[in-house]
Design a protein around this motif. Sequence first.
Motif, PDB file in Angstrom:
ATOM      1  N   MET A 173       0.809  -1.217   0.000  1.00 59.44           N
ATOM      2  CA  MET A 173       0.000   0.000   0.000  1.00 59.44           C
ATOM      3  C   MET A 173       0.844   1.269   0.000  1.00 59.44           C
ATOM      4  O   MET A 173       0.330   2.352  -0.251  1.00 59.44           O
ATOM      5  CB  MET A 173      -0.939  -0.005   1.212  1.00 59.44           C
ATOM      6  CG  MET A 173      -2.030  -1.059   1.128  1.00 59.44           C
ATOM      7  SD  MET A 173      -3.006  -0.954  -0.398  1.00 59.44           S
ATOM      8  CE  MET A 173      -3.912   0.556  -0.115  1.00 59.44           C
ATOM      9  N   LEU A 174       2.151   1.143   0.270  1.00 60.63           N
ATOM     10  CA  LEU A 174       3.042   2.304   0.199  1.00 60.63           C
ATOM     11  C   LEU A 174       3.643   2.471  -1.188  1.00 60.63           C
ATOM     12  O   LEU A 174       4.522   3.309  -1.387  1.00 60.63           O
ATOM     13  CB  LEU A 174       4.170   2.170   1.232  1.00 60.63           C
ATOM     14  CG  LEU A 174       3.785   2.457   2.681  1.00 60.63           C
ATOM     15  CD1 LEU A 174       4.974   2.199   3.602  1.00 60.63           C
ATOM     16  CD2 LEU A 174       3.276   3.887   2.851  1.00 60.63           C
ATOM     17  N   ASP A 175       3.184   1.685  -2.135  1.00 64.67           N
ATOM     18  CA  ASP A 175       3.660   1.802  -3.516  1.00 64.67           C
ATOM     19  C   ASP A 175       3.258   3.165  -4.073  1.00 64.67           C
ATOM     20  O   ASP A 175       2.062   3.480  -4.153  1.00 64.67           O
ATOM     21  CB  ASP A 175       3.044   0.692  -4.358  1.00 64.67           C
ATOM     22  CG  ASP A 175       3.645   0.597  -5.737  1.00 64.67           C
ATOM     23  OD1 ASP A 175       4.202   1.603  -6.210  1.00 64.67           O
ATOM     24  OD2 ASP A 175       3.580  -0.484  -6.334  1.00 64.67           O
ATOM     25  N   PRO A 176       4.214   4.022  -4.463  1.00 63.07           N
ATOM     26  CA  PRO A 176       3.856   5.354  -4.952  1.00 63.07           C
ATOM     27  C   PRO A 176       3.084   5.346  -6.263  1.00 63.07           C
ATOM     28  O   PRO A 176       2.534   6.372  -6.671  1.00 63.07           O
ATOM     29  CB  PRO A 176       5.218   6.039  -5.131  1.00 63.07           C
ATOM     30  CG  PRO A 176       6.181   4.923  -5.319  1.00 63.07           C
ATOM     31  CD  PRO A 176       5.669   3.804  -4.454  1.00 63.07           C
ATOM     32  N   GLY A 177       3.004   4.172  -6.927  1.00 59.24           N
ATOM     33  CA  GLY A 177       2.277   4.100  -8.187  1.00 59.24           C
ATOM     34  C   GLY A 177       0.791   3.856  -8.040  1.00 59.24           C
ATOM     35  O   GLY A 177       0.069   3.859  -9.033  1.00 59.24           O
ATOM     36  N   LEU A 178       0.303   3.654  -6.809  1.00 60.81           N
ATOM     37  CA  LEU A 178      -1.134   3.428  -6.616  1.00 60.81           C
ATOM     38  C   LEU A 178      -1.916   4.708  -6.873  1.00 60.81           C
ATOM     39  O   LEU A 178      -1.458   5.816  -6.581  1.00 60.81           O
ATOM     40  CB  LEU A 178      -1.413   2.927  -5.204  1.00 60.81           C
ATOM     41  CG  LEU A 178      -0.862   1.547  -4.841  1.00 60.81           C
ATOM     42  CD1 LEU A 178      -1.272   1.183  -3.423  1.00 60.81           C
ATOM     43  CD2 LEU A 178      -1.349   0.496  -5.817  1.00 60.81           C
ATOM     44  N   ASP A 179      -3.133   4.544  -7.375  1.00 59.66           N
ATOM     45  CA  ASP A 179      -3.929   5.720  -7.740  1.00 59.66           C
ATOM     46  C   ASP A 179      -4.316   6.571  -6.542  1.00 59.66           C
ATOM     47  O   ASP A 179      -4.594   7.761  -6.690  1.00 59.66           O
ATOM     48  CB  ASP A 179      -5.186   5.278  -8.490  1.00 59.66           C
ATOM     49  CG  ASP A 179      -6.114   4.465  -7.601  1.00 59.66           C
ATOM     50  OD1 ASP A 179      -5.632   3.519  -6.955  1.00 59.66           O
ATOM     51  OD2 ASP A 179      -7.310   4.783  -7.536  1.00 59.66           O
ATOM     52  N   ILE A 180      -4.340   6.013  -5.335  1.00 57.45           N
ATOM     53  CA  ILE A 180      -4.728   6.813  -4.169  1.00 57.45           C
ATOM     54  C   ILE A 180      -3.693   7.894  -3.859  1.00 57.45           C
ATOM     55  O   ILE A 180      -4.001   8.880  -3.190  1.00 57.45           O
ATOM     56  CB  ILE A 180      -4.938   5.937  -2.925  1.00 57.45           C
ATOM     57  CG1 ILE A 180      -3.659   5.162  -2.596  1.00 57.45           C
ATOM     58  CG2 ILE A 180      -6.106   5.013  -3.101  1.00 57.45           C
ATOM     59  CD1 ILE A 180      -3.737   4.412  -1.287  1.00 57.45           C
ATOM     60  N   TRP A 181      -2.460   7.718  -4.358  1.00 59.83           N
ATOM     61  CA  TRP A 181      -1.417   8.711  -4.125  1.00 59.83           C
ATOM     62  C   TRP A 181      -1.263   9.657  -5.313  1.00 59.83           C
ATOM     63  O   TRP A 181      -0.282  10.396  -5.394  1.00 59.83           O
ATOM     64  CB  TRP A 181      -0.075   8.023  -3.841  1.00 59.83           C
ATOM     65  CG  TRP A 181      -0.129   6.973  -2.780  1.00 59.83           C
ATOM     66  CD1 TRP A 181       0.225   5.661  -2.911  1.00 59.83           C
ATOM     67  CD2 TRP A 181      -0.529   7.138  -1.413  1.00 59.83           C
ATOM     68  NE1 TRP A 181       0.058   4.993  -1.727  1.00 59.83           N
ATOM     69  CE2 TRP A 181      -0.395   5.867  -0.784  1.00 59.83           C
ATOM     70  CE3 TRP A 181      -0.987   8.222  -0.658  1.00 59.83           C
ATOM     71  CZ2 TRP A 181      -0.709   5.663   0.564  1.00 59.83           C
ATOM     72  CZ3 TRP A 181      -1.302   8.010   0.679  1.00 59.83           C
ATOM     73  CH2 TRP A 181      -1.168   6.755   1.274  1.00 59.83           C
ATOM     74  N   ALA A 182      -2.215   9.628  -6.239  1.00 60.45           N
ATOM     75  CA  ALA A 182      -2.126  10.493  -7.419  1.00 60.45           C
ATOM     76  C   ALA A 182      -2.191  11.959  -7.018  1.00 60.45           C
ATOM     77  O   ALA A 182      -2.912  12.332  -6.084  1.00 60.45           O
ATOM     78  CB  ALA A 182      -3.248  10.168  -8.402  1.00 60.45           C
TER      79      ALA A 182
END
Length: 412
Positions: A173-182
């Motif tokens: 969930m700390l992956d910077p590529g997830l859309d929640i961190w857009a």
Amino acid sequence: MNASHLVEMATRSVGCSECVIELALAWTVTTRPYISGTRGLARWALTTDKVVRETVGQNGSTSEHGFLWTKSRGVASPTAEGREQMVIRYSSNTRTLNRSTSLKYFSPSLGQEGVGPLGDLVLKEGEEKGSKSNAVKSARIGERAQEALVKGLETLSELDEISTMGKGQTLLMLDPGLDIWAEVQGDEHRVAVRPLGRRAWHLAVLTGLNDVTLAVSDIEGLLGLSKRGAQVLLARMEAGNPVLVQKVRQGRTFVYEIRFASVLRAGGDYWDNAYDRANIRKARAAKDRVIQETSARRGTGAGYIAYLHSTANPKRAEYLAASPLPADADGAWVALVEAGDELALYEHLVAQEAEAGAVPDTVEALAAEGEKGTQIVSTPPGQPAQGSLVAAVVSPELLAAMRKRIIAKSYR
């Protein structure tokens, strides 16, 4: 994966709002070392290839904030053989450490008694730091922020693989590529109604995706933001998910309960869509494949010529003005150029190459296939014959056929 590198890069990013993009790229190549290429790095770090090129350093050097070491910036070329992928790695200050290294290593003053695991982050005014273990020399964080950071670094020190089970869920969930961190909204493949943004990801990294209670001033110190910037971040996170941030009174002031673990870890509101988020990335990867296929096509002789004559070329008008079609050009080719369809132009050229056949392996074989009227002459008197080569005077039509065959064999 070396978990100590995660701790180090988090520590170095405290108080540095300008290094978030570098941190995201460093995090990406550390957790997924197989990623390379400008577009691949951009997709997995949820940014653009232009930002990636502007962020990384020159070949053999580090980036501005020292998070990235550039092995190769890559090479752009119209031919597939001439292209090279960008390759970057995290530039660690502690490359000799092994996975079991204690958190205390990450500050030069940790060996002294009475100094906590944050080391030079809590130096007194007037003291100077002995290394670049943190991005900002003047970083100062309060006691509450120190406790949150220490707990976060302890969590990061235990993460050595990405998985959907156990502690690996946190790293997933700390992956910077997830859309929640857009950072921007409007992605057609986005699941999160309102993405939390890159600053929220930075805060999640520093806290290890744990539930924390922080004041505005604590967030200012941890992220290097102004008071207004910290307030905007909290408002955005609250708008993204009202359960994520709760404002509570503590004495005569207000603090904010940020429930990263409750919302983003397994069982939380956003975790339920974890597999859908993988599909989002696959959709972005599909777009990248189209771009890569286009680049590969344009790397051939026929593809490059088709591109120059197509409407996909932004300088098409300039090119055609400088290189107009000859008066006796093939009518089918003229019609295709007028239409400007790149794929149609490419298919036409490939069909011509296939019709022309392969280029003969020897000069003799090519001369033997000369058109009617070709004059083959012997070696001029006084000049020794060079091996089995035959000097030939050929017609313009045969020269054109030779060029076509050379293109057909060289660019396949």
